[in-house]
Structures are given as structure tokens and as C-alpha cells.
Design an enzyme around this catalytic site. Structure first.
Site, short mmCIF file in Angstrom:
data_model
loop_
_atom_site.label_atom_id
_atom_site.label_comp_id
_atom_site.label_asym_id
_atom_site.label_seq_id
_atom_site.Cartn_x
_atom_site.Cartn_y
_atom_site.Cartn_z
N VAL A 14 0.92 -1.19 0.14
CA VAL A 14 -0.15 -0.15 0.35
C VAL A 14 0.92 1.45 0.02
O VAL A 14 0.70 2.21 -0.80
CB VAL A 14 -0.97 -0.03 1.16
CG1 VAL A 14 -1.86 1.29 1.30
CG2 VAL A 14 -1.90 -1.24 1.13
N GLU A 127 -10.03 5.71 6.21
CA GLU A 127 -10.90 5.11 5.06
C GLU A 127 -10.44 3.68 4.41
O GLU A 127 -11.20 2.70 4.03
CB GLU A 127 -11.17 6.15 3.77
CG GLU A 127 -12.01 5.67 2.79
CD GLU A 127 -13.43 5.35 3.19
OE1 GLU A 127 -13.92 4.26 2.94
OE2 GLU A 127 -14.18 6.38 3.07
N ILE A 134 -12.86 0.98 -2.03
CA ILE A 134 -14.38 1.45 -1.69
C ILE A 134 -14.47 2.57 -0.77
O ILE A 134 -14.32 2.12 0.54
CB ILE A 134 -15.05 0.16 -1.41
CG1 ILE A 134 -14.74 -0.85 -2.49
CG2 ILE A 134 -16.50 0.57 -1.54
CD1 ILE A 134 -15.46 -2.23 -2.03
N GLU A 187 -2.09 -14.72 3.16
CA GLU A 187 -0.99 -14.72 3.97
C GLU A 187 -0.30 -16.19 4.16
O GLU A 187 -1.10 -16.89 4.01
CB GLU A 187 -0.81 -13.79 5.21
CG GLU A 187 -1.36 -12.36 5.11
CD GLU A 187 -0.36 -11.44 4.32
OE1 GLU A 187 0.86 -11.94 4.45
OE2 GLU A 187 -0.90 -10.57 3.79
N LYS A 202 -13.06 -4.78 10.34
CA LYS A 202 -13.79 -4.05 9.57
C LYS A 202 -15.22 -3.70 10.03
O LYS A 202 -15.65 -2.58 9.82
CB LYS A 202 -13.82 -4.18 8.04
CG LYS A 202 -12.10 -4.40 7.42
CD LYS A 202 -12.06 -5.41 6.27
CE LYS A 202 -10.68 -5.61 5.68
NZ LYS A 202 -10.58 -6.30 4.48
#
Length: 433
Positions: A14, A127, A134, A187, A202
Site C-alpha cells: 500500500v 477510510e 471502496i 498470507e 472492518k
């Protein structure tokens, strides 16, 4: 044009995506933010040769970013709990705004992080931690601000969704998991994904943003997919359902449901059509009705899209002259409710039951009698003579909606019958009406 100086901590999947997109779309992002956004410092444990940092200061110590007086926004992309928590608190106490993709950190420590950020008058944006690219948190906090949100449900872990999708072809869980690991979807230690812990992180955040309650990850019910079999997937399909690994948060009069588990969903519903590593979240509001948010829930540049959107929000609201902020979880602290997470025994659902019965007269009558004694109505029942083997035959039952405590007691009585072998398989079912 004003300039916002960003420090990126972590240049993994990321972090690397964030660095690339900020460089590639610099002028476009500046036009939307109203100011230049510049990577002014990078910290990562291992230097990445593929990134040309030029004259950008580099460090192997992420805390150098948190204490650098020239940094406005610290982007935490190192993951985990301990070091990430220390880094975020250090950034906050040094007056830095924070953008993070770390759902575990927010779900477990978010309440104290937001309280500290409030004290130091800085923003913590997250976010990217919930559903990759999304923008569902923004949709809930801003786009649905007029709504009383009654429930949120979704596929919020792409690894689990990929495995269940592939198992529809009759493949076994272990085989597909190995394939997911080889493809980079899972993973080496897949526990968080296949046991539902990642999805529970989440869901905890989604529920807080949707219902205006504190983060309560420790009370989330979590059940994984390792025990789902190709047999159950195939028979769910025959009944008109598809098995998905869902996170479900539902508001009740006396609390909220917060649960992650395999779930039968009608095949006709949009969310049943979401396959592979994609995510989809349903949000039901009293004014707008059902809405669905669909797309990539992970990936380098998909998640970077959400990270940079948060950086832009910080730049717009604070650093470029606009002091209007959206509350961290969408509700001002004084408006937060104290609804408790209901125990699973209070949850209401329909149920798919698979019972291994001896092929004798009266067995089905005994099963139906036990279900009736516990107030459970049968919607459909399936028993195929072709599946008779060694004097035993599977019986598939789909019930109407009941409380979990009723089904628990019924299963206990069913397993005590002399004509029933082994444990009763139970999968919850939802219609989302």
C-alpha cells in the site's frame, strides 16, 4: 499554491502504491485538494530500490517522521498493533494529522486514538482500512448523514470470498487456500482472513460509523470458513442460496448485532453475485433504502486511492483554510449512543441445518418434533435417496427466522437422538429484506 507535506511510513504494497499514485497524479490531486501535496519524508525498515526517492529524506526509523517539524500529515502504512500504535500517538502528540490503512489498529485502539486526536486538535483518517478502494466510510458518514442506518452487511474480506467462490466447483477448502496463498491473496499465516478476524475489524468500524456507537471489537462474534464444505455449498445452491462469508451489523431495540460468519444469501440478491477477491457492502438507511458499494477491497493502488482521498480531505479541511471537519466516526461525541453488542443467543436468523441421520422409519418425524418443540418452523427439507450410504443419509433443513438460543437448544436435542450421527452442521441465512 499552498503545500501540504506528507511523511509516508512503510513502502510495502500500500505504501508503494500511495507513493506512485501521488507522483503520477500530482497535478490532478493538487487541483482537487486546492494545494500541492508533496511527499517530504519516507521511512521504511528496508530501502526499496524500485522507488526513486530523489532528494526526499529517507529513514529506517518511522518515528523520525512523527517528530519531523516539517511534516504535516503522517501516513501510517506499517500495519500491526504495537509499533503502529506508538507511531500514531507520537504523531498526534507532535501535532501531526494521521492517515492510516490499519483496520486492526482502529478497531482495537480507535476509541483512545480518537480521544487523543481530539485533545490535540488533529484528524485521524482511516477510510483505506475498511474496504480498500471502496469509499464506504465516506458514504456512510457524509452521503447517508440524513439516514437512520438499520443494518450493514457485506463481503469485506477478499480472501474468504475467493475461497468460497472457487469451492463452488467442488474443490476442497485446503486446496483452494493453498492456491490463494500462491496467488498472493492469502498470507502465509491466513488466520485473520479465514477465521473472520480481519472482517470483524472492518465490521467494528462500519458499525461505529453507521450507528454512532463506540468501537467494540472485543464483543464481535467471529466464525470462519474452514468448516464449510463443497457439499454444503452445492446443497445451498439447490435451495436457491449461495454461501458467502459476511460481516453483519444490525440495530435492534435493545442493542446491536455484530457478527461475522458464513451466511446463506439468496442467489438472486446482488451480493450473491460478488465473486473472487472483490468486496461489496450493503447499507440500509430509513430514507434511502438499500445501497451497495462494490469494488476491490485490497491491492496496492486501489487501497492507495483511499489513502490519498483521506490526505486530500485533511488538506482541504484543515491545512488549506477550511476548518469544517467530519467527526471521526460520523457522530459528534455528545451524540454517540451506548448501545451494547447483543450476545449471539439474542441474534435472529434463518438457519441451514445438515443432519446425518440413520435411514430408519420415524427419524424425520422425530427431527420435526424437536424443532417444533423449540418454536422452529421448517421452510424446506431435502433428503436424496441417492445419497444413502452405509445406512446413513444427510437431511438438509432450512428454517424460518428464529433466535439463536432456540436453534442452539434444538441442535443439542437433535444430537442426543440415537438416530443422528455426529454434529449438526449449522449455517445462518439472511434475506436482507
Amino acid at each position: 499554491m499552498k503545500e501540504v507535506r506528507v511523511g509516508i511510513c512503510g513502502l510495502g504494497t500500500v505504501g508503494g502504491g500511495t507513493f506512485r499514485v501521488l507522483a503520477r497524479n500530482a497535478s490532478l490531486i493538487a487541483g482537487r485538494a486546492g494545494c500541492q501535496i508533496r511527499v517530504a519524508r519516507v521511512a521504511t525498515r528496508t530501502p526499496k530500490e524500485e522507488f526513486d526517492l530523489g532528494d526526499i529524506p529517507f529513514s529506517t526509523d518511522v518515528f523520525d517522521v512523527a517528530t519531523d517539524p516539517d511534516i504535516d500529515v503522517v501516513v501510517e502504512l506499517i500495519g500491526g498493533y504495537d509499533t503502529a500504535k506508538e507511531l500514531v500517538f507520537a504523531a498526534i502528540r507532535n501535532g501531526k494529522h494521521v492517515v492510516t490503512a490499519n483496520k486492526a489498529l482502529i478497531a482495537v485502539h480507535g476509541n483512545e486514538i480518537f480521544a487523543e486526536a481530539e485533545k490535540h486538535n488533529v484528524i485521524v483518517a482511516y477510510e483505506a482500512g475498511v474496504a480498500g478502494g471502496i469509499p464506504v466510510i465516506k458514504a456512510i458518514r457524509e452521503g447517508m448523514a440524513a439516514n437512520r442506518i438499520d443494518w450493514i452487511a457485506g463481503i469485506i474480506n477478499g480472501t474468504g470470498n475467493y475461497i468460497l467462490t472457487e469451492m463452488r466447483a467442488g474443490r476442497e477448502f485446503d486446496e483452494v487456500l493453498r492456491e490463494a496463498q500462491a496467488l498472493g491473496y492469502a498470507e502465509a499465516d491466513p488466520t485473520f482472513d479465514v477465521e473472520g478476524i480481519d472482517a470483524a475489524h472492518k465490521l467494528t468500524i462500519l458499525a461505529s460509523a453507521g450507528f454512532g456507537v463506540p468501537l467494540q471489537f472485543e464483543h464481535a462474534y467471529t466464525e470462519g470458513i474452514a468448516n464449510v464444505t463443497p457439499y454444503d455449498i452445492a446443497h445451498a445452491e439447490l435451495l436457491g442460496y449461495r454461501i458467502k462469508h459476511l460481516g453483519i451489523a444490525r440495530r435492534r431495540d435493545n442493542g446491536i448485532e455484530l457478527r461475522v460468519h458464513p451466511t446463506l444469501v439468496p442467489r438472486s440478491h446482488l451480493i450473491a453475485q460478488v465473486d473472487g477477491v472483490l468486496n461489496a457492502i450493503l447499507v440500509d438507511g430509513d430514507a434511502v433504502g438499500q445501497t451497495m458499494y462494490y469494488g476491490p477491497g485490497a491491492g496496492d493502488e486501489a487501497t492507495a486511492s483511499a489513502v490519498i482521498a483521506d490526505i486530500v480531505d485533511v488538506a482541504r479541511t484543515v491545512l488549506c483554510g477550511n476548518s469544517q471537519r467530519v467527526p471521526y466516526l460520523g457522530f459528534n461525541p455528545s451524540a454517540m449512543e451506548t448501545l451494547e453488542v447483543l450476545p449471539m443467543e439474542d441474534v435472529q436468523s434463518a438457519y441451514y441445518l445438515r443432519i446425518q441421520a440413520l435411514d430408519r422409519p420415524g427419524v424425520l418425524a422425530n427431527v420435526a418434533s424437536i424443532l417444533s418443540e423449540h418454536g422452529i418452523n421448517i421452510e424446506s427439507i431435502m433428503q436424496k435417496e441417492s445419497e444413502l450410504q452405509d445406512g446413513k443419509i444427510p437431511v438438509i433443513i432450512l428454517t424460518h427466522t428464529v433466535q439463536e438460543r432456540q436453534i442452539n437448544r434444538a441442535i443439542e436435542d437433535l444430537e442426543a437422538l440415537a438416530d443422528i450421527e455426529g454434529q449438526v452442521v449449522r449455517i445462518r441465512a439472511e434475506n436482507f429484506n
